[in-house]
Design an enzyme around this catalytic site. Structure first.
Site, PDB file in Angstrom:
ATOM      1  N   ARG A   1       0.795  -1.256   0.115  1.00  0.00           N
ATOM      2  CA  ARG A   1       0.001   0.076   0.077  1.00  0.00           C
ATOM      3  C   ARG A   1       0.871   1.152   0.010  1.00  0.00           C
ATOM      4  O   ARG A   1       2.073   1.204   0.406  1.00  0.00           O
ATOM      5  CB  ARG A   1      -0.916   0.009   1.247  1.00  0.00           C
ATOM      6  CG  ARG A   1      -1.928  -1.035   1.212  1.00  0.00           C
ATOM      7  CD  ARG A   1      -2.556  -1.167   2.635  1.00  0.00           C
ATOM      8  NE  ARG A   1      -3.087   0.423   3.070  1.00  0.00           N
ATOM      9  CZ  ARG A   1      -3.550   0.322   4.086  1.00  0.00           C
ATOM     10  NH1 ARG A   1      -3.035  -0.449   5.252  1.00  0.00           N
ATOM     11  NH2 ARG A   1      -3.882   1.453   4.493  1.00  0.00           N
TER      12      ARG A   1
ATOM     13  N   SER B   1       0.646   4.307   1.930  1.00  0.00           N
ATOM     14  CA  SER B   1       0.546   5.066   2.985  1.00  0.00           C
ATOM     15  C   SER B   1       1.980   4.966   3.583  1.00  0.00           C
ATOM     16  O   SER B   1       2.730   3.937   3.345  1.00  0.00           O
ATOM     17  CB  SER B   1      -0.366   4.260   4.138  1.00  0.00           C
ATOM     18  OG  SER B   1       0.067   2.928   4.551  1.00  0.00           O
TER      19      SER B   1
ATOM     20  N   LYS C   1      -2.763  -8.260  11.346  1.00  0.00           N
ATOM     21  CA  LYS C   1      -3.958  -8.030  11.819  1.00  0.00           C
ATOM     22  C   LYS C   1      -5.091  -7.808  10.577  1.00  0.00           C
ATOM     23  O   LYS C   1      -6.301  -7.886  10.999  1.00  0.00           O
ATOM     24  CB  LYS C   1      -4.094  -7.010  12.968  1.00  0.00           C
ATOM     25  CG  LYS C   1      -3.643  -5.648  12.364  1.00  0.00           C
ATOM     26  CD  LYS C   1      -3.495  -4.693  13.705  1.00  0.00           C
ATOM     27  CE  LYS C   1      -3.358  -3.301  13.333  1.00  0.00           C
ATOM     28  NZ  LYS C   1      -4.504  -2.749  12.388  1.00  0.00           N
ATOM     29  N   ASP C   2      -4.627  -7.119   9.666  1.00  0.00           N
ATOM     30  CA  ASP C   2      -5.525  -6.639   8.602  1.00  0.00           C
ATOM     31  C   ASP C   2      -5.984  -7.893   7.585  1.00  0.00           C
ATOM     32  O   ASP C   2      -6.791  -7.745   6.719  1.00  0.00           O
ATOM     33  CB  ASP C   2      -4.993  -5.501   7.858  1.00  0.00           C
ATOM     34  CG  ASP C   2      -4.911  -4.369   8.591  1.00  0.00           C
ATOM     35  OD1 ASP C   2      -5.413  -4.285   9.694  1.00  0.00           O
ATOM     36  OD2 ASP C   2      -4.036  -3.355   8.116  1.00  0.00           O
TER      37      ASP C   2
ATOM     38  N   THR D   1     -11.173   6.131  17.200  1.00  0.00           N
ATOM     39  CA  THR D   1     -10.717   4.861  16.708  1.00  0.00           C
ATOM     40  C   THR D   1     -11.541   4.422  15.885  1.00  0.00           C
ATOM     41  O   THR D   1     -12.785   4.502  15.890  1.00  0.00           O
ATOM     42  CB  THR D   1     -10.710   3.860  18.024  1.00  0.00           C
ATOM     43  OG1 THR D   1     -10.161   2.801  17.336  1.00  0.00           O
ATOM     44  CG2 THR D   1     -11.766   3.715  18.617  1.00  0.00           C
TER      45      THR D   1
ATOM     46  N   SER E   1     -11.625   1.136  15.033  1.00  0.00           N
ATOM     47  CA  SER E   1     -11.716  -0.347  15.450  1.00  0.00           C
ATOM     48  C   SER E   1     -12.886  -0.768  16.323  1.00  0.00           C
ATOM     49  O   SER E   1     -13.094  -0.132  17.474  1.00  0.00           O
ATOM     50  CB  SER E   1     -10.252  -0.646  16.004  1.00  0.00           C
ATOM     51  OG  SER E   1     -10.533  -2.005  16.852  1.00  0.00           O
TER      52      SER E   1
ATOM     53  N   ARG F   1     -13.419  -3.263  18.114  1.00  0.00           N
ATOM     54  CA  ARG F   1     -12.693  -3.734  19.276  1.00  0.00           C
ATOM     55  C   ARG F   1     -12.432  -2.522  20.374  1.00  0.00           C
ATOM     56  O   ARG F   1     -12.593  -2.660  21.437  1.00  0.00           O
ATOM     57  CB  ARG F   1     -11.546  -4.752  18.902  1.00  0.00           C
ATOM     58  CG  ARG F   1     -10.677  -5.168  20.423  1.00  0.00           C
ATOM     59  CD  ARG F   1      -9.517  -5.707  20.014  1.00  0.00           C
ATOM     60  NE  ARG F   1      -8.544  -5.323  19.256  1.00  0.00           N
ATOM     61  CZ  ARG F   1      -7.674  -4.040  19.682  1.00  0.00           C
ATOM     62  NH1 ARG F   1      -7.616  -3.977  20.899  1.00  0.00           N
ATOM     63  NH2 ARG F   1      -7.088  -3.522  18.972  1.00  0.00           N
ATOM     64  N   ARG F   2     -11.666  -1.657  20.009  1.00  0.00           N
ATOM     65  CA  ARG F   2     -11.136  -0.574  20.651  1.00  0.00           C
ATOM     66  C   ARG F   2     -12.287   0.169  21.243  1.00  0.00           C
ATOM     67  O   ARG F   2     -12.363   0.562  22.064  1.00  0.00           O
ATOM     68  CB  ARG F   2     -10.202   0.343  19.854  1.00  0.00           C
ATOM     69  CG  ARG F   2      -8.729  -0.442  19.648  1.00  0.00           C
ATOM     70  CD  ARG F   2      -8.063   0.543  18.793  1.00  0.00           C
ATOM     71  NE  ARG F   2      -6.674  -0.198  18.605  1.00  0.00           N
ATOM     72  CZ  ARG F   2      -6.010  -0.082  17.423  1.00  0.00           C
ATOM     73  NH1 ARG F   2      -6.619   0.833  16.413  1.00  0.00           N
ATOM     74  NH2 ARG F   2      -4.604  -0.351  17.268  1.00  0.00           N
TER      75      ARG F   2
ATOM     76  N   ARG G   1     -11.144   7.474  10.689  1.00  0.00           N
ATOM     77  CA  ARG G   1     -10.347   7.000   9.408  1.00  0.00           C
ATOM     78  C   ARG G   1      -9.307   7.812   9.246  1.00  0.00           C
ATOM     79  O   ARG G   1      -9.064   8.771   9.815  1.00  0.00           O
ATOM     80  CB  ARG G   1     -11.235   6.771   8.105  1.00  0.00           C
ATOM     81  CG  ARG G   1     -12.415   5.647   8.113  1.00  0.00           C
ATOM     82  CD  ARG G   1     -11.820   4.236   8.178  1.00  0.00           C
ATOM     83  NE  ARG G   1     -10.655   4.050   7.092  1.00  0.00           N
ATOM     84  CZ  ARG G   1     -11.021   3.753   5.990  1.00  0.00           C
ATOM     85  NH1 ARG G   1     -12.037   3.631   5.514  1.00  0.00           N
ATOM     86  NH2 ARG G   1      -9.966   3.502   4.992  1.00  0.00           N
ATOM     87  N   GLY G   2      -8.222   7.340   8.539  1.00  0.00           N
ATOM     88  CA  GLY G   2      -7.336   8.045   8.018  1.00  0.00           C
ATOM     89  C   GLY G   2      -5.934   7.544   8.481  1.00  0.00           C
ATOM     90  O   GLY G   2      -5.694   6.471   9.257  1.00  0.00           O
ATOM     91  N   ASN G   3      -4.704   7.999   7.988  1.00  0.00           N
ATOM     92  CA  ASN G   3      -3.469   7.254   8.586  1.00  0.00           C
ATOM     93  C   ASN G   3      -2.878   7.943   9.760  1.00  0.00           C
ATOM     94  O   ASN G   3      -3.724   8.722  10.387  1.00  0.00           O
ATOM     95  CB  ASN G   3      -2.483   7.759   7.272  1.00  0.00           C
ATOM     96  CG  ASN G   3      -2.334   9.330   7.047  1.00  0.00           C
ATOM     97  OD1 ASN G   3      -2.309   9.980   7.956  1.00  0.00           O
ATOM     98  ND2 ASN G   3      -1.901   9.640   5.896  1.00  0.00           N
TER      99      ASN G   3
ATOM    100  N   ARG H   1      -4.615  11.111  12.049  1.00  0.00           N
ATOM    101  CA  ARG H   1      -5.262  10.952  13.336  1.00  0.00           C
ATOM    102  C   ARG H   1      -4.579  11.590  14.493  1.00  0.00           C
ATOM    103  O   ARG H   1      -5.367  12.321  15.244  1.00  0.00           O
ATOM    104  CB  ARG H   1      -5.450   9.444  13.609  1.00  0.00           C
ATOM    105  CG  ARG H   1      -6.134   8.411  12.557  1.00  0.00           C
ATOM    106  CD  ARG H   1      -6.347   7.073  12.751  1.00  0.00           C
ATOM    107  NE  ARG H   1      -6.731   6.190  11.925  1.00  0.00           N
ATOM    108  CZ  ARG H   1      -7.200   5.260  12.032  1.00  0.00           C
ATOM    109  NH1 ARG H   1      -7.522   4.757  13.125  1.00  0.00           N
ATOM    110  NH2 ARG H   1      -7.805   4.429  10.952  1.00  0.00           N
TER     111      ARG H   1
ATOM    112  N   CYS I   1     -11.966  -9.706  10.695  1.00  0.00           N
ATOM    113  CA  CYS I   1     -10.687  -9.353  11.300  1.00  0.00           C
ATOM    114  C   CYS I   1     -10.997  -8.118  11.879  1.00  0.00           C
ATOM    115  O   CYS I   1     -10.152  -7.452  12.687  1.00  0.00           O
ATOM    116  CB  CYS I   1      -9.583  -9.238  10.534  1.00  0.00           C
ATOM    117  SG  CYS I   1      -9.855  -8.450   8.813  1.00  0.00           S
TER     118      CYS I   1
END
Length: 321
Positions: free
Chosen positions: A25, A27, A95-96, A139, A141, A143-144, A161-163, A167, A250
């Protein structure tokens, strides 16, 4: 090591000539991760490496990860490029990566894992305990989000969202804090933004967090096999087997962490209700040398107990053992 646009090539695995082309990617974090893999590969093999940036749906879309179908949206374009011969290997944040194997592709190497913890990056040096009531914490996520709601129901959880830099740039502007993976901050040299590391025991992280996966076409495993770190593979495969056995994506509100200590593989997993009101935890351990498939065996015990205890009533799971 060079950077180029993706282009078709006749080079196939180790049988051709020229540099090893690694798809990534575009990023800053993905380039940093892939760059570290490229340098390690060149150091081991003496073969030059070329990075091939590839745009993914997850990078282009502004929708939440949950609405897009989870973080697996980052993997599909990379895999398509690998199968099309535009590159010789691709690098994922593990994780992705969806747990189901992809036809024609193999995870040939999982390098040594970086820090698996989450980290709070807050204004004014604040911690999770000292954030004022009503603070806005960002966040993307699920989960978070569930963990935040469980521990601090008085906070406002903001789906973002975002890099990483985007963030972090919102902290002190429209957010009081964000939660990010410590590994990503480490790889980008942004550890100074961390105001608190969140402990694994009370804040389990995404299966495979902190680890990278190097995927190649089946038959090209030798291209990157020298970068595989066996202890890391054993623990992250245990974590990911829990997801697979529960048939959870995931992006599901599930944390799982494993470690090897004195020959024993320890695995703990926790399933959350998205509103943070309930959770279930299961932990098991076994000696790695006692079984043929330690990662799968310990994960099966954990997943079975979670399902028996009612995990499917908390999160959307399809597993049946």
């Amino acid at each position: 090591m060079t950077l180029s646009d993706p282009a078709p090539s006749t080079r196939v695995g180790t049988t051709g000539t020229g540099p090893i082309r690694i798809g990534t990617r575009g990023s800053a974090l993905a380039l940093a991760q892939t760059g570290s893999v490229g340098r390690a590969l060149t150091a081991r093999s003496g073969v030059p490496v070329e990075l091939v940036p590839i745009s993914t749906e997850g990078d282009r879309s502004k929708e939440s990860l949950a609405s897009l179908g989870g973080t697996g949206v980052f993997a599909s374009a990379l895999r398509d490029a690998l199968l099309a011969g535009q590159c010789d290997a691709i690098v994922h944040s593990l994780k992705d990566l969806p747990t189901a194997p992809h036809p024609g592709l193999v995870i040939a190497a999982i390098p040594r894992r970086e820090d698996a913890r989450d980290a709070l990056c807050a204004r004014d040096g604040l911690t999770l305990d000292t954030l004022p009531e009503g603070s806005r914490v960002g966040t993307g996520s699920p989960r978070r989000q569930a963990q935040l709601r469980a521990l601090r129901p008085d906070l406002e959880v903001v789906d973002i969202r975002g890099n990483i830099d985007t963030r972090l740039g919102r902290v002190g502007v429209d957010l009081d804090a964000v939660i990010l993976a410590a590994a990503g901050l480490t790889r980008l040299g942004r550890l100074g933004a961390i105001t608190e590391y969140l402990g694994i025991s009370g804040w389990p992280t995404a299966p495979g967090q902190g680890a990278l996966a190097i995927e190649v076409r089946a038959g090209d495993e030798k291209l990157v096999a020298g970068l595989d770190h066996r202890p890391t593979r054993v623990v992250v495969e245990a974590e990911r087997h829990v997801l697979a056995l529960l048939e959870a994506g995931c992006a599901a509100p599930i944390g799982a962490n494993a470690l090897i200590e004195e020959g024993m593989l320890f695995l703990s997993a926790r399933v959350y209700k998205i509103d943070g009101s309930e959770s279930l935890t299961s932990s098991h351990a076994l000696y790695v040398s006692d079984v043929t498939k330690p990662s799968l065996d310990v994960a099966s015990r954990v997943a079975r107990e979670l399902l028996d205890d009612g995990a499917a009533t908390l999160a959307p799971l399809g597993g049946a053992l």
